[in-house]
Write a protein that holds these residues in place. Structure first.
Motif, PDB file in Angstrom:
ATOM      1  N   MET A  49       0.830  -1.186   0.000  1.00  9.45           N
ATOM      2  CA  MET A  49       0.000   0.000   0.000  1.00  9.45           C
ATOM      3  C   MET A  49       0.876   1.252   0.000  1.00  9.45           C
ATOM      4  SD  MET A  49      -3.035   1.139  -0.079  1.00  9.45           S
ATOM      5  CE  MET A  49      -4.448   0.448   0.684  1.00  9.45           C
ATOM      6  N   THR A  50       1.930   1.260   0.774  1.00 13.38           N
ATOM      7  CA  THR A  50       2.812   2.428   0.828  1.00 13.38           C
ATOM      8  C   THR A  50       3.433   2.705  -0.534  1.00 13.38           C
ATOM      9  OG1 THR A  50       3.289   2.009   3.151  1.00 13.38           O
ATOM     10  CG2 THR A  50       4.821   3.432   1.980  1.00 13.38           C
ATOM     11  N   GLU A  51       3.787   1.643  -1.246  1.00 17.92           N
ATOM     12  CA  GLU A  51       4.384   1.829  -2.573  1.00 17.92           C
ATOM     13  C   GLU A  51       3.399   2.521  -3.517  1.00 17.92           C
ATOM     14  OE1 GLU A  51       6.104  -1.736  -4.190  1.00 17.92           O
ATOM     15  OE2 GLU A  51       7.040  -2.224  -2.282  1.00 17.92           O
ATOM     16  N   LEU A  52       2.132   2.126  -3.465  1.00 16.75           N
ATOM     17  CA  LEU A  52       1.118   2.778  -4.302  1.00 16.75           C
ATOM     18  C   LEU A  52       0.947   4.244  -3.921  1.00 16.75           C
ATOM     19  CD1 LEU A  52      -1.679   0.070  -4.556  1.00 16.75           C
ATOM     20  CD2 LEU A  52      -0.226   0.920  -6.393  1.00 16.75           C
ATOM     21  N   ALA A  53       0.922   4.511  -2.631  1.00 17.19           N
ATOM     22  CA  ALA A  53       0.738   5.880  -2.159  1.00 17.19           C
ATOM     23  C   ALA A  53       1.901   6.773  -2.564  1.00 17.19           C
ATOM     24  CB  ALA A  53       0.561   5.903  -0.649  1.00 17.19           C
ATOM     25  N   ASP A  54       3.086   6.205  -2.646  1.00 16.70           N
ATOM     26  CA  ASP A  54       4.276   6.974  -2.994  1.00 16.70           C
ATOM     27  C   ASP A  54       4.602   6.950  -4.482  1.00 16.70           C
ATOM     28  OD1 ASP A  54       4.719   7.749  -0.369  1.00 16.70           O
ATOM     29  OD2 ASP A  54       6.082   6.098   0.061  1.00 16.70           O
ATOM     30  N   SER A  55       3.751   6.338  -5.277  1.00 15.58           N
ATOM     31  CA  SER A  55       4.046   6.219  -6.704  1.00 15.58           C
ATOM     32  C   SER A  55       3.944   7.580  -7.399  1.00 15.58           C
ATOM     33  CB  SER A  55       3.080   5.230  -7.370  1.00 15.58           C
ATOM     34  OG  SER A  55       1.782   5.784  -7.447  1.00 15.58           O
ATOM     35  N   ASP A  56       4.629   7.713  -8.515  1.00 19.79           N
ATOM     36  CA  ASP A  56       4.571   8.955  -9.291  1.00 19.79           C
ATOM     37  C   ASP A  56       3.141   9.243  -9.732  1.00 19.79           C
ATOM     38  OD1 ASP A  56       7.304   9.342  -9.039  1.00 19.79           O
ATOM     39  OD2 ASP A  56       7.775   8.481 -11.008  1.00 19.79           O
ATOM     40  N   ARG A  57       2.398   8.208 -10.091  1.00 13.57           N
ATOM     41  CA  ARG A  57       1.013   8.393 -10.530  1.00 13.57           C
ATOM     42  C   ARG A  57       0.162   9.005  -9.419  1.00 13.57           C
ATOM     43  NH1 ARG A  57      -3.159   3.660 -12.531  1.00 13.57           N
ATOM     44  NH2 ARG A  57      -4.860   5.058 -13.024  1.00 13.57           N
ATOM     45  N   THR A  58       0.277   8.465  -8.213  1.00 17.69           N
ATOM     46  CA  THR A  58      -0.524   8.952  -7.095  1.00 17.69           C
ATOM     47  C   THR A  58      -0.109  10.357  -6.679  1.00 17.69           C
ATOM     48  OG1 THR A  58      -0.900   6.711  -6.306  1.00 17.69           O
ATOM     49  CG2 THR A  58      -1.248   8.484  -4.715  1.00 17.69           C
ATOM     50  N   THR A  59       1.188  10.596  -6.550  1.00 11.29           N
ATOM     51  CA  THR A  59       1.625  11.929  -6.142  1.00 11.29           C
ATOM     52  C   THR A  59       1.317  12.959  -7.229  1.00 11.29           C
ATOM     53  OG1 THR A  59       3.901  11.449  -6.852  1.00 11.29           O
ATOM     54  CG2 THR A  59       3.385  11.134  -4.521  1.00 11.29           C
ATOM     55  N   GLY A  60       1.376  12.564  -8.493  1.00  9.67           N
ATOM     56  CA  GLY A  60       1.002  13.467  -9.580  1.00  9.67           C
ATOM     57  C   GLY A  60      -0.464  13.849  -9.499  1.00  9.67           C
ATOM     58  N   TRP A  61      -1.325  12.853  -9.224  1.00 10.46           N
ATOM     59  CA  TRP A  61      -2.756  13.117  -9.075  1.00 10.46           C
ATOM     60  C   TRP A  61      -3.002  14.073  -7.914  1.00 10.46           C
ATOM     61  CZ3 TRP A  61      -6.091  12.273  -4.994  1.00 10.46           C
ATOM     62  CH2 TRP A  61      -7.431  12.490  -5.269  1.00 10.46           C
ATOM     63  N   MET A  62      -2.312  13.857  -6.804  1.00 11.95           N
ATOM     64  CA  MET A  62      -2.493  14.718  -5.635  1.00 11.95           C
ATOM     65  C   MET A  62      -2.060  16.152  -5.938  1.00 11.95           C
ATOM     66  SD  MET A  62      -1.287  12.056  -2.675  1.00 11.95           S
ATOM     67  CE  MET A  62      -1.451  13.206  -1.332  1.00 11.95           C
ATOM     68  N   LYS A  63      -0.950  16.307  -6.642  1.00  5.86           N
ATOM     69  CA  LYS A  63      -0.485  17.649  -7.009  1.00  5.86           C
ATOM     70  C   LYS A  63      -1.475  18.335  -7.941  1.00  5.86           C
ATOM     71  CE  LYS A  63       4.420  16.669  -6.385  1.00  5.86           C
ATOM     72  NZ  LYS A  63       5.716  16.465  -7.059  1.00  5.86           N
ATOM     73  N   ASP A  64      -2.014  17.596  -8.906  1.00  9.15           N
ATOM     74  CA  ASP A  64      -3.010  18.156  -9.823  1.00  9.15           C
ATOM     75  C   ASP A  64      -4.273  18.573  -9.070  1.00  9.15           C
ATOM     76  OD1 ASP A  64      -1.287  17.732 -11.940  1.00  9.15           O
ATOM     77  OD2 ASP A  64      -2.367  15.953 -12.683  1.00  9.15           O
ATOM     78  N   ALA A  65      -4.732  17.728  -8.154  1.00  8.32           N
ATOM     79  CA  ALA A  65      -5.933  18.031  -7.368  1.00  8.32           C
ATOM     80  C   ALA A  65      -5.708  19.264  -6.498  1.00  8.32           C
ATOM     81  CB  ALA A  65      -6.330  16.832  -6.518  1.00  8.32           C
ATOM     82  N   PHE A  66      -4.532  19.362  -5.910  1.00  9.91           N
ATOM     83  CA  PHE A  66      -4.200  20.523  -5.081  1.00  9.91           C
ATOM     84  C   PHE A  66      -4.196  21.797  -5.924  1.00  9.91           C
ATOM     85  CE2 PHE A  66      -1.177  23.529  -3.256  1.00  9.91           C
ATOM     86  CZ  PHE A  66      -1.701  23.671  -1.973  1.00  9.91           C
ATOM     87  N   ALA A  67      -3.590  21.733  -7.108  1.00 11.90           N
ATOM     88  CA  ALA A  67      -3.526  22.900  -7.989  1.00 11.90           C
ATOM     89  C   ALA A  67      -4.924  23.328  -8.425  1.00 11.90           C
ATOM     90  CB  ALA A  67      -2.651  22.607  -9.201  1.00 11.90           C
ATOM     91  N   THR A  68      -5.764  22.376  -8.783  1.00  9.09           N
ATOM     92  CA  THR A  68      -7.137  22.691  -9.192  1.00  9.09           C
ATOM     93  C   THR A  68      -7.899  23.333  -8.043  1.00  9.09           C
ATOM     94  OG1 THR A  68      -7.152  20.893 -10.799  1.00  9.09           O
ATOM     95  CG2 THR A  68      -9.295  21.726 -10.075  1.00  9.09           C
ATOM     96  N   GLY A  69      -7.793  22.752  -6.866  1.00  8.63           N
ATOM     97  CA  GLY A  69      -8.461  23.316  -5.693  1.00  8.63           C
ATOM     98  C   GLY A  69      -7.979  24.725  -5.388  1.00  8.63           C
ATOM     99  N   SER A  70      -6.689  24.936  -5.481  1.00  5.94           N
ATOM    100  CA  SER A  70      -6.137  26.269  -5.237  1.00  5.94           C
ATOM    101  C   SER A  70      -6.651  27.264  -6.266  1.00  5.94           C
ATOM    102  CB  SER A  70      -4.610  26.229  -5.270  1.00  5.94           C
ATOM    103  OG  SER A  70      -4.114  25.477  -4.187  1.00  5.94           O
TER     104      SER A  70
END
Length: 57
Positions: A1-22
């Motif tokens: 589970m930690t590997e999925l959470a730390d994957s480039d795909r997941t962190t990229g999605w989180m960064k995109d979501a943060f940018a959209t929200g901002s």
């Protein structure tokens, strides 16, 4: 589970979501968009239902 959470795909999605929200001014967690209205902060189930009913007209 930690590997999925730390994957480039997941962190990229989180960064995109943060940018959209901002960009939308949604800087608190949780934030909701219901219809054309933004709601910042927690909402009870009844408050969410009322907001959805208003959005539906």
């Amino acid at each position: 589970m930690t590997e999925l959470a730390d994957s480039d795909r997941t962190t990229g999605w989180m960064k995109d979501a943060f940018a959209t929200g901002s960009d939308l001014g949604l800087v608190a967690t949780p934030s909701f968009l219901i219809g054309t209205e933004a709601y910042i902060g927690g909402m009870s189930l009844d408050q969410k239902r009322d907001a959805i009913a208003r959005a539906r007209g």
